[in-house]
Structures are given as structure tokens and as C-alpha cells.
Enzyme design. Structure first.
Site, PDB file in Angstrom:
ATOM      1  N   ASP A  51       0.858  -1.194   0.000  1.00 24.36           N
ATOM      2  CA  ASP A  51       0.000   0.000   0.000  1.00 24.36           C
ATOM      3  C   ASP A  51       0.893   1.242   0.000  1.00 24.36           C
ATOM      4  OD1 ASP A  51       0.938  -0.107   2.645  1.00 24.36           O
ATOM      5  OD2 ASP A  51      -0.908  -1.078   3.330  1.00 24.36           O
ATOM      6  N   ASP A  53       1.549   5.037   1.575  1.00 24.26           N
ATOM      7  CA  ASP A  53       1.243   5.974   2.656  1.00 24.26           C
ATOM      8  C   ASP A  53       1.810   7.348   2.320  1.00 24.26           C
ATOM      9  OD1 ASP A  53       0.154   3.830   3.998  1.00 24.26           O
ATOM     10  OD2 ASP A  53       1.948   3.430   5.181  1.00 24.26           O
ATOM     11  N   ASP A 132      11.020   4.079  12.822  1.00 30.62           N
ATOM     12  CA  ASP A 132      11.823   3.023  13.434  1.00 30.62           C
ATOM     13  C   ASP A 132      13.172   2.780  12.751  1.00 30.62           C
ATOM     14  OD1 ASP A 132      10.358   1.951  11.318  1.00 30.62           O
ATOM     15  OD2 ASP A 132       9.437   0.334  12.478  1.00 30.62           O
TER      16      ASP A 132
HETATM   17  P1  ATP Z   1       4.556  -3.000   5.634  1.00 33.33           P
HETATM   18  O1  ATP Z   1       3.287  -2.162   5.577  1.00 33.33           O
HETATM   19  O2  ATP Z   1       5.087  -3.413   4.328  1.00 33.33           O
HETATM   20  O3  ATP Z   1       4.478  -4.079   6.629  1.00 33.33           O
HETATM   21  P2  ATP Z   1       5.622  -0.533   6.616  1.00 33.33           P
HETATM   22  O4  ATP Z   1       7.029  -0.053   6.801  1.00 33.33           O
HETATM   23  O5  ATP Z   1       4.748   0.265   5.700  1.00 33.33           O
HETATM   24  O6  ATP Z   1       5.703  -2.038   6.190  1.00 33.33           O
HETATM   25  P3  ATP Z   1       3.700   0.070   8.624  1.00 33.33           P
HETATM   26  O7  ATP Z   1       3.383  -0.658   9.884  1.00 33.33           O
HETATM   27  O8  ATP Z   1       2.660   0.177   7.572  1.00 33.33           O
HETATM   28  O9  ATP Z   1       4.991  -0.617   8.044  1.00 33.33           O
HETATM   29  O10 ATP Z   1       4.200   1.506   9.053  1.00 33.33           O
HETATM   30  C1  ATP Z   1       4.420   2.567   8.147  1.00 33.33           C
HETATM   31  C2  ATP Z   1       5.609   3.393   8.577  1.00 33.33           C
HETATM   32  O11 ATP Z   1       5.352   3.975   9.863  1.00 33.33           O
HETATM   33  C3  ATP Z   1       6.891   2.608   8.768  1.00 33.33           C
HETATM   34  O12 ATP Z   1       7.597   2.476   7.552  1.00 33.33           O
HETATM   35  C4  ATP Z   1       7.646   3.454   9.774  1.00 33.33           C
HETATM   36  O13 ATP Z   1       8.253   4.549   9.159  1.00 33.33           O
HETATM   37  C5  ATP Z   1       6.530   3.972  10.671  1.00 33.33           C
HETATM   38  N1  ATP Z   1       6.303   3.075  11.821  1.00 33.33           N
HETATM   39  C6  ATP Z   1       5.411   2.072  11.898  1.00 33.33           C
HETATM   40  N2  ATP Z   1       5.448   1.462  13.083  1.00 33.33           N
HETATM   41  C7  ATP Z   1       6.394   2.097  13.798  1.00 33.33           C
HETATM   42  C8  ATP Z   1       6.901   1.945  15.122  1.00 33.33           C
HETATM   43  N3  ATP Z   1       6.440   0.990  15.918  1.00 33.33           N
HETATM   44  N4  ATP Z   1       7.870   2.795  15.520  1.00 33.33           N
HETATM   45  C9  ATP Z   1       8.321   3.767  14.699  1.00 33.33           C
HETATM   46  N5  ATP Z   1       7.895   3.947  13.452  1.00 33.33           N
HETATM   47  C10 ATP Z   1       6.937   3.136  12.996  1.00 33.33           C
HETATM   48 MG    MG Z   2       2.606   0.000   5.336  1.00 31.35          MG
END
Ligand code: ATP
Ligand code: MG
Length: 432
Positions: A51, A53, A132
Site C-alpha cells: 500500500d 502511505d 523506526d
Molecule cells: P509493511 O506495511 O510493508 O508491513 P511498513 O514499513 O509500511 O511495512 P507500517 O506498519 O505500515 O509498516 O508503518 C508505516 C511506517 O510507519 C513505517 O515504515 C515506519 O516509518 C513507521 N512506523 C510504523 N510502526 C512504527 C513503530 N512501531 N515505531 C516507529 N515507526 C513506525
Molecule cells: Mg505499510
């Protein structure tokens, strides 16, 4: 320090047109907006993002003025969902970490030092540093086709390294779920965990016990139900983290691994998967171990054995709830799969008819095949059931082991959060 990179290798044609439209519109409204997080990381690594963001300096209220028909989700940590056709673009406002003396009010941190809320708006560079991993803190501007890099994420992309931003122990303490995220990203994207990040996992992993079970269920589905469960489990074992999530007796990893391999395969083939089946597999070794004692006490009478099995499955599943909040329909699924296992041993016509009509028969049969593969049930039993289904006109490959369709129920909004952490009032969603 900010690096603006024009030479980044993102293939613009792989960027969602809808996300670009959202960014365009925010910019026409006078705001700043970029793609951020997982989608930028995945595009840079050549993976198809799941997705897209968007991060912006517009507040949720501003976003709502630009897109009148949006959904605001989360109570303390508000995100805006902009629906574009069938795609939902998640728009969040730049935020900063509450890390100085004055910010670290008791209402922001739990006793263990875990961040409870982080909805204080900030600038884009503050937004980058509160994320993170360095590879998750990259911003892509699809209009000028440049990547903004505040945390040296591009260098880590090139080295395929997963590195926490800032002091690793402190960042894991603030949010121990980042430990599981590290494992998940390393497994899914085949990244090397940076030595300093790696070294902080063991000292901090006990802190996972303080995470609300609802949030761990959220993470459970991300770890094991997105197509890379087997590698994720492998890494969890290597970091000795499995025990924190499930009770796993010594050598109890065979059935869970086989279930994950089959789940990963099904996801690749676009077949449905359910947490209930995985749960049945993860807790099976514990169930079997305790069954030896529980069933010996039941003294052989079939009724008493059935009652003891029922009580045992209730107890194993209830104990799991204190770590991972499993929605009831999934525990019931696991309980049924277990209950049907001894029944699959009885090869009478009456029993066959009863089992074939059972809504969980297919899942129980799939589970039996796993047990056979694990050397835990006789091979001819599986063949026998395969033949019975063919003979009775059931195609053993046709019906997927899926959850029953959920009844649509109108639910009233909860007036108080299910867990004591206010961040997770919206059903245990991950803070971002
Ligand atoms: P995916 O959706 O492919 O699992 P993602 O990196 O997009 O991976 P998400 O959980 O959708 O993961 O989170 C989006 C973004 O928000 C992350 O890339 C990160 O920058 C931030 N983020 C998410 N969770 C945390 C956390 N627990 N601590 C700090 N930053 C976070
Ligand atoms: Mg994501």
C-alpha cells in the site's frame, strides 16, 4: 542532515496513480506531501509495495478540508484514510518524538518507558527521526522525482541493512514491538540486521511481555500471514523470541514450521488462509504434551476423555490469550481442529458421514496431513481419508481450509479501550 537524491532508481510507473493524485491535491491546497515508509523502501528494493502511505504537514482537519469525504481513524493518533476507487491512501501528519524532559510527561510514557501516545505534530525532519528503521524513514516526491533522506536510509538500502534510527536500546524500550518488526522486515526483505540493532534485541526482548495482547495479535498476522511466515519463524527461533509469543516444548517446532510453509504456499497461490489454523499448529505441541497427563487421568472412558480434551483445549487457548489476544472465532477454529483429530482415527461409516459434514472437516484433514508429514500420525490414515473424500464425491483439493464467513453485525463503538494502553484504542492498530 538532509540528502536530496535524484539518482535513486525508483521506477515511477510503479507508483500508485491514486497516491500521486492525493499528493498533487494536497500540494495545490498549499501543503507539503510525500510518499513515505514501507512503499518507498519497497520501491527502492524492487519489491511491489502493498500500500502507499502519504506524510504531510497538513493536519487531519486540513486534509478533510481538501478531501471532504475522508475517514478519520484512531482517536489519539489520528490518521486520515482517503479512498480513491478501491484503493485507500493513508495520510498522516508529520509528527515528532516526545523525547526531552518537558515532553516526557507520565501520561506519555508507561512505567516501563513505552511510548503511549505520539501525536504531537512536528516538522518533516522530526517525523523522519521518530520512525523506526532508517530504510523506513525515506520520503519520495513523485512530482520532482527525488528522494529525501534524513537518516542515511539510502546507504542502508544499498547495503541491504536494517538499522534502528538512534540508540537501539532506547528505541526498543520506547516500543518493544520494533523487535518483532525488525525480525519481520529482515525475513521478508532479506535484509541484514545491523550489528548494533542486533545486539540490542536480547537485552530488550523481555519488554515484549509489556505489550498489550491486542497489538501482538496485529503483529502476529503481519508476521505469519503475509507470505513470509517460515523465514520469520526461523529468525524468531534464531533470536530465541518464540517462547515470548508461544509456549513451545523442546523440538516442538516441526508442526508450526510445516503449517507456516503451507500458509506461505497458499498465499502465493492466492488461496485463503486463517489465523485459526496457524494457532492450532503453534499450540499443538503444547496441547500434545499436556494431553499425555490430562488423558491418563481421564481413565479411558470415551466420555471422560472427550471432557478432558475439551478442558485441555480451553486451558491451552485461554493461557495464550494473556500474550496474544486471539479473537474468539479463531480459538474456536483451533479447538475444533484439535477435537476432530482423534475422530479422524475412527474409520467407521457412521463416523465418516459425520466428519465429512463437519464445517471444520477440511481444516482438520489438512492438519492431519501436517501431522503425518511431521511423523506424528500414520501415513495410511491420510491416504485413507483422501480416498474416502474422492469416493464420496468430495474433492480433497477443492475446498479451502478457510474460516467461516463472518456474520455482519452492527457493533456499537466501544466507549472505553479494550486494553489499557490509550494508543491502541482503535483495536490494537500499530502506532505510526
Ligand atoms: P509493511 O506495511 O510493508 O508491513 P511498513 O514499513 O509500511 O511495512 P507500517 O506498519 O505500515 O509498516 O508503518 C508505516 C511506517 O510507519 C513505517 O515504515 C515506519 O516509518 C513507521 N512506523 C510504523 N510502526 C512504527 C513503530 N512501531 N515505531 C516507529 N515507526 C513506525
Ligand atoms: Mg505499510
Amino acid at each position: 542532515m538532509l540528502n536530496r537524491l535524484a539518482d535513486h532508481g525508483i521506477d515511477r510507473s510503479r507508483v500508485s496513480k491514486n497516491a500521486v493524485a492525493v499528493i498533487d491535491k494536497l500540494r495545490s491546497g498549499g501543503f507539503d506531501a510525500y510518499l513515505v515508509g514501507g512503499c518507498v523502501r519497497d520501491l527502492l528494493l524492487g519489491v511491489v509495495p502493498k500500500d502507499f502511505d502519504v506524510a504531510t504537514d497538513a493536519t487531519p482537519e486540513d486534509v478533510r478540508r481538501v478531501f471532504p469525504r475522508v475517514r478519520l481513524v484512531g482517536r489519539r493518533f489520528r490518521i486520515v484514510h482517503v479512498r480513491m476507487g478501491r484503493e485507500v491512501i493513508e495520510v498522516s501528519t508529520f509528527r515528532r518524538t516526545l523525547d526531552d524532559e518537558e515532553d516526557a510527561q507520565p501520561q506519555h510514557l508507561s512505567e516501563e518507558g513505552i511510548i503511549l501516545r505520539d501525536n504531537v505534530y512536528g516538522s518533516i525532519d522530526e517525523d523522519a527521526f521518530r520512525r523506526d528503521f532508517t530504510v523506513n524513514a525515506l520520503y519520495y516526491d513523485p512530482v520532482d522525482d527525488v528522494v529525501l533522506d534524513y537518516c542515511n536510509g539510502m546507504a542502508d538500502i544499498a547495503k541491504r541493512t536494517l538499522r534502528l534510527i538512534g540508540d537501539p536500546q532506547q528505541r526498543f524500550r520506547e516500543d518493544p514491538v520494533r523487535i518483532l518488526r525488525a525480525i519481520r522486515f529482515a525475513a521478508k526483505l532479506d535484509l541484514e540486521i545491523h550489528p548494533a540493532t542486533h545486539d540490542a534485541i536480547a537485552p530488550m526482548c523481555e519488554m515484549l511481555n509489556a505489550i498489550p495482547p491486542a497489538r501482538l495479535f496485529d503483529e502476529f498476522t503481519k508476521m505469519f500471514m503475509t507470505g513470509h511466515g517460515e523465514q520469520t519463524f526461523e529468525l524468531l527461533c534464531r533470536y530465541e523470541l518464540v517462547d515470548i509469543l508461544f509456549p513451545l516444548p523442546p523440538d516442538g517446532d516441526v508442526v508450526p514450521r510445516l503449517a507456516l510453509a503451507s500458509t506461505d504456499r497458499r498465499i502465493k497461490e492466492d488461496k485463503p488462509v486463517t489465523p485459526g489454523f496457524l494457532l492450532a499448529a503453534f499450540l499443538w505441541p503444547e496441547y500434545v504434551e499436556r494431553a499425555d497427563i490430562a488423558l491418563a487421568e481421564a481413565n479411558g472412558s470415551r466420555q471422560r476423555v472427550a471432557a478432558a480434551e475439551e478442558e485441555l483445549s480451553r486451558s491451552v487457548l485461554a493461557a495464550q490469550q494473556s500474550t496474544i489476544a486471539i479473537p474468539r472465532r479463531h480459538s474456536w477454529f483451533a479447538r475444533d481442529v484439535w477435537r476432530l483429530q482423534p475422530m479422524l482415527d475412527r474409520r467407521t461409516q457412521r463416523n465418516v458421514n459425520k466428519l465429512l459434514a463437519h464445517p471444520r472437516f477440511r481444516a482438520a484433514y489438512d492438519f492431519l496431513l501436517l501431522r503425518i508429514e511431521a511423523g506424528d500420525a500414520p501415513e495410511d490414515l491420510g491416504q485413507w481419508w483422501t480416498e474416502v473424500q474422492t469416493r464420496e464425491g468430495h474433492d480433497p483439493d477443492a475446498r479451502p481450509a478457510r474460516d467461516q464467513p463472518r456474520r455482519r453485525r452492527r457493533r456499537r463503538r466501544r466507549s472505553s479501550p479494550a486494553v489499557n494502553n490509550p494508543e491502541f484504542a482503535n483495536g490494537g492498530a500499530t502506532p505510526r
